[in-house]
Design a protein around this motif. Structure first.
Motif: not given
Ligand SMILES: C[S@@+](CC[C@H](N)C(=O)[O-])C[C@H]1O[C@@H](n2cnc3c(N)ncnc32)[C@H](O)[C@@H]1O
Length: 345
Positions: A86, A108, A92, A133
């Motif tokens: 994600g 993603e 991040s 995912a």
């Protein structure tokens, strides 16, 4: 705060300034960020490409950077290869790279978000997989599995642990970061309660004990962290225009793996010190539950140390003290444990 946070915030700010000079005062961007913020806090249906905009990066990017830096303090070792599930537009991943990771694999579902991430991370070591995912290729190489502000978007019946670990089963550590609100934080606390039942798993943080989470007992409680961090000038101005506190961010996180427990026998400060007549009290959580550490004003030195404790600080477990109140009478009882993890270059 470790220096990698400042480096990542600077990279983020410079990127935004290159993409949209004067972004901090761009009213359309501000309005877009406000709408996104509202959608997330009210948990309305989130667009798949929500993270694929400069408005998202300018508003939520700093939060991801600061949150990663907080969660990585709980890890017992530095991670070299990170799988970021994600990954959105790369904030991040940028945080992990600035914290010393040699490579980050971004997973993603939004191709548009990944396009923006590729620009943000240009020149750094990363790879991308566009897939949900559940469909992403399993067995990615990684020493750390990370998911930042993502699992809160998953339905309640999704098995977070299994979904993540399927992607990189050999990863030694896992970090999940989410917002600091009650439903999201309690979901991580429930996951923690499952993990501590598994003798092969070490929960590194936010707490190190293996008792059931005391904050799950009453429906109204939840455990979250609050991080104070001053942003760079343009990011701070943007946050101000959007109407967000640019210095205090709430988050919840859970870090676990197979390494050495860090300060397993610690109690953790879970709130702000409250000054009362003649004393100061701060809520702490640890083995045997929640209690208050308390110091009397007349014990000036101890009082001032307790009054200065911040959320997330880890203290030694009080000896032989199992009541609601831990009467602290000596500074040596509350010497904070420090993370032995080496700082990132
Ligand atoms: C709120 S954003 C966070 C992005 C980034 N980690 C950050 O902190 O800035 C969550 C991202 O996770 C992605 N996402 C949610 N569920 C996913 C899944 N099952 N597989 C892959 N991506 C997912 C969304 O598309 C979105 O871009």
């Amino acid at each position: 705060m470790v220096p990698d946070v400042d480096a990542a915030l600077l990279v983020l700010e410079r990127f935004l300034l290159r993409q949209r000079p004067g972004f901090a005062d761009d009213h359309r961007l501000v309005a877009q960020a406000r709408a996104l913020s509202l959608a997330y806090t009210e948990s309305r249906v989130i667009d798949d490409d929500a993270a694929a905009s400069l408005a998202y990066l300018a508003h939520f990017g700093p939060r991801a950077v600061v949150a990663v830096s907080r969660a990585l303090r709980a890890l017992p070792q530095k991670s070299h290869v990170v799988v970021d599930v994600g990954a959105g537009s790369g904030a991040s991943a940028l945080a992990w790279l600035c914290a010393g990771a040699r490579h980050v694999s971004l997973i993603e579902r939004s191709g548009a978000a990944l396009d923006l991430a590729r620009k943000l991370l240009d020149g750094r070591s990363f790879s991308t997989t566009q897939a949900p995912a559940a469909l992403a290729p399993p067995h990615l190489q990684g020493t750390l599995l990370s998911s930042v502000f993502t699992v809160g978007e998953w339905a309640d019946d999704v098995d977070v642990r299994a979904t993540l670990q399927r992607l990189a089963p050999a990863a030694s550590d896992v970090v999940v970061v989410d917002a600091g609100d009650r439903p999201r934080a309690r979901r991580l606390q429930s996951l923690r309660d499952e993990l501590v039942k598994d003798a092969n798993v070490v929960v590194y943080g936010p707490c190190g004990h293996r008792d059931p989470c005391p904050a799950l007992v009453r429906e109204r409680d939840w455990c979250h962290d609050r991080v104070e961090k001053r942003l760079t000038p343009s990011l701070a101005r943007f946050a101000e225009h959007v109407g967000r506190d640019d210095e205090r961010m709430s988050l919840s996180y859970l870090a676990w793996g197979h390494g050495t427990p860090f300060a397993a026998s610690a109690v953790v400060v879970i709130g702000e010190p409250g000054r009362e007549k003649g004393r100061v009290r701060v809520p702490v959580c640890g083995p045997a539950g929640l209690r208050f550490a308390q110091a009397l004003k007349r014990d000036r030195a101890v009082h001032d140390v307790v009054a200065g404790l911040v959320r997330g600080a880890r203290l030694p477990v009080p000896a032989g003290n199992r009541g609601d109140t831990w009467h602290v009478t000596d500074v040596s009882e509350i010497v904070e444990s420090t993370n032995p993890r080496p700082e990132c270059p």
